[in-house]
Scaffold this motif. Structure first.
Motif, PDB file in Angstrom:
ATOM      1  N   MET A  43       5.590 -10.633   1.863  1.00 39.79           N
ATOM      2  CA  MET A  43       4.269 -10.022   1.999  1.00 39.79           C
ATOM      3  C   MET A  43       4.388  -8.526   2.264  1.00 39.79           C
ATOM      4  O   MET A  43       3.632  -7.723   1.717  1.00 39.79           O
ATOM      5  N   LYS A  44       5.363  -8.131   3.079  1.00 37.11           N
ATOM      6  CA  LYS A  44       5.571  -6.720   3.381  1.00 37.11           C
ATOM      7  C   LYS A  44       6.027  -5.970   2.122  1.00 37.11           C
ATOM      8  O   LYS A  44       5.551  -4.875   1.829  1.00 37.11           O
ATOM      9  N   ASP A  45       6.934  -6.584   1.344  1.00 39.04           N
ATOM     10  CA  ASP A  45       7.404  -5.960   0.108  1.00 39.04           C
ATOM     11  C   ASP A  45       6.276  -5.815  -0.908  1.00 39.04           C
ATOM     12  O   ASP A  45       6.173  -4.815  -1.603  1.00 39.04           O
ATOM     13  N   ALA A  46       5.414  -6.822  -0.991  1.00 39.45           N
ATOM     14  CA  ALA A  46       4.289  -6.761  -1.928  1.00 39.45           C
ATOM     15  C   ALA A  46       3.326  -5.635  -1.545  1.00 39.45           C
ATOM     16  O   ALA A  46       2.811  -4.931  -2.414  1.00 39.45           O
ATOM     17  N   ASN A  47       3.086  -5.467  -0.249  1.00 42.77           N
ATOM     18  CA  ASN A  47       2.202  -4.390   0.196  1.00 42.77           C
ATOM     19  C   ASN A  47       2.814  -3.026  -0.084  1.00 42.77           C
ATOM     20  O   ASN A  47       2.115  -2.088  -0.464  1.00 42.77           O
ATOM     21  N   ASN A  48       4.136  -2.901   0.100  1.00 45.38           N
ATOM     22  CA  ASN A  48       4.807  -1.630  -0.180  1.00 45.38           C
ATOM     23  C   ASN A  48       4.786  -1.309  -1.671  1.00 45.38           C
ATOM     24  O   ASN A  48       4.594  -0.167  -2.061  1.00 45.38           O
ATOM     25  N   GLU A  49       4.982  -2.306  -2.526  1.00 41.65           N
ATOM     26  CA  GLU A  49       4.933  -2.093  -3.979  1.00 41.65           C
ATOM     27  C   GLU A  49       3.540  -1.667  -4.413  1.00 41.65           C
ATOM     28  O   GLU A  49       3.378  -0.839  -5.294  1.00 41.65           O
ATOM     29  N   GLU A  50       2.535  -2.246  -3.780  1.00 42.41           N
ATOM     30  CA  GLU A  50       1.153  -1.910  -4.127  1.00 42.41           C
ATOM     31  C   GLU A  50       0.851  -0.456  -3.765  1.00 42.41           C
ATOM     32  O   GLU A  50       0.157   0.245  -4.491  1.00 42.41           O
ATOM     33  N   LYS A  51       1.395   0.008  -2.643  1.00 40.42           N
ATOM     34  CA  LYS A  51       1.168   1.393  -2.221  1.00 40.42           C
ATOM     35  C   LYS A  51       1.941   2.368  -3.107  1.00 40.42           C
ATOM     36  O   LYS A  51       1.489   3.476  -3.360  1.00 40.42           O
ATOM     37  N   ASP A  52       3.131   1.952  -3.570  1.00 39.26           N
ATOM     38  CA  ASP A  52       3.973   2.826  -4.380  1.00 39.26           C
ATOM     39  C   ASP A  52       3.581   2.842  -5.851  1.00 39.26           C
ATOM     40  O   ASP A  52       4.048   3.690  -6.600  1.00 39.26           O
ATOM     41  N   ALA A  53       2.754   1.925  -6.297  1.00 39.33           N
ATOM     42  CA  ALA A  53       2.392   1.840  -7.713  1.00 39.33           C
ATOM     43  C   ALA A  53       1.526   3.037  -8.099  1.00 39.33           C
ATOM     44  O   ALA A  53       0.743   3.555  -7.302  1.00 39.33           O
ATOM     45  N   PRO A  54       1.650   3.507  -9.329  1.00 40.62           N
ATOM     46  CA  PRO A  54       0.816   4.629  -9.761  1.00 40.62           C
ATOM     47  C   PRO A  54      -0.663   4.227  -9.801  1.00 40.62           C
ATOM     48  O   PRO A  54      -1.006   3.061  -9.942  1.00 40.62           O
ATOM     49  N   ALA A  55      -1.522   5.224  -9.690  1.00 41.73           N
ATOM     50  CA  ALA A  55      -2.963   4.960  -9.625  1.00 41.73           C
ATOM     51  C   ALA A  55      -3.474   4.306 -10.899  1.00 41.73           C
ATOM     52  O   ALA A  55      -4.396   3.507 -10.865  1.00 41.73           O
ATOM     53  N   SER A  56      -2.888   4.643 -12.056  1.00 44.03           N
ATOM     54  CA  SER A  56      -3.386   4.082 -13.311  1.00 44.03           C
ATOM     55  C   SER A  56      -3.152   2.577 -13.386  1.00 44.03           C
ATOM     56  O   SER A  56      -3.893   1.866 -14.045  1.00 44.03           O
ATOM     57  N   VAL A  57      -2.123   2.077 -12.691  1.00 42.47           N
ATOM     58  CA  VAL A  57      -1.847   0.653 -12.723  1.00 42.47           C
ATOM     59  C   VAL A  57      -2.762  -0.090 -11.766  1.00 42.47           C
ATOM     60  O   VAL A  57      -3.229  -1.183 -12.067  1.00 42.47           O
ATOM     61  N   THR A  58      -3.062   0.497 -10.621  1.00 34.73           N
ATOM     62  CA  THR A  58      -3.843  -0.204  -9.614  1.00 34.73           C
ATOM     63  C   THR A  58      -5.351  -0.106  -9.850  1.00 34.73           C
ATOM     64  O   THR A  58      -6.100  -0.877  -9.301  1.00 34.73           O
ATOM     65  N   GLN A  59      -5.802   0.829 -10.666  1.00 32.36           N
ATOM     66  CA  GLN A  59      -7.231   0.941 -10.923  1.00 32.36           C
ATOM     67  C   GLN A  59      -7.668  -0.162 -11.869  1.00 32.36           C
ATOM     68  O   GLN A  59      -6.988  -0.491 -12.821  1.00 32.36           O
ATOM     69  N   ARG A  60      -8.817  -0.708 -11.601  1.00 30.44           N
ATOM     70  CA  ARG A  60      -9.366  -1.740 -12.462  1.00 30.44           C
ATOM     71  C   ARG A  60     -10.443  -1.126 -13.341  1.00 30.44           C
ATOM     72  O   ARG A  60     -11.237  -0.312 -12.895  1.00 30.44           O
ATOM     73  N   VAL A  61     -10.448  -1.526 -14.568  1.00 26.47           N
ATOM     74  CA  VAL A  61     -11.427  -1.004 -15.507  1.00 26.47           C
ATOM     75  C   VAL A  61     -12.691  -1.833 -15.373  1.00 26.47           C
ATOM     76  O   VAL A  61     -12.668  -3.049 -15.485  1.00 26.47           O
TER      77      VAL A  61
END
Length: 77
Positions: A43-61
Motif C-alpha cells: 500500500m505504501k509503494d502504491a501511494n508513492n508510485e501514484e505521487k511520482d507518476a506524471p500528471a498526464s497519467v494521473t489525470q482523468r479525461v
C-alpha cells in the motif's frame, strides 16, 4: 449466554494449544504477521508510485461525448 468471560477464552486457548501445538500456532502467527507487513508495504509503494507518476497519467479525461453502445445497436437493428 451472549458474551464469554475471560475464563471461557482461556479454556478455549488451552484446548487450541493442546490440539494444534504451540509451534504450529507460532508459525501461523508469523505467517499472518508477514502477510500484514507485506500488505502495508504494498500500500505504501502504491501511494508513492501514484505521487511520482506524471500528471498526464494521473489525470482523468472527462468528456460528454460518450457513446451508448447498446442503444446504438438497438437503433441499427
Amino acid at each position: 449466554m451472549g458474551s464469554f468471560s475471560i475464563w471461557h477464552w482461556l479454556i478455549v486457548l488451552v484446548i487450541v494449544a493442546l490440539v494444534f501445538g504451540t509451534k504450529k500456532i507460532r508459525n501461523i502467527g508469523e505467517d499472518l504477521g508477514g502477510a500484514v507487513k507485506g500488505f502495508k508495504k504494498g500500500m505504501k509503494d502504491a501511494n508513492n508510485e501514484e505521487k511520482d507518476a506524471p500528471a498526464s497519467v494521473t489525470q482523468r479525461v472527462q468528456s460528454d461525448d460518450t457513446i451508448d453502445v447498446q442503444a446504438k445497436e438497438k437503433k441499427d437493428a
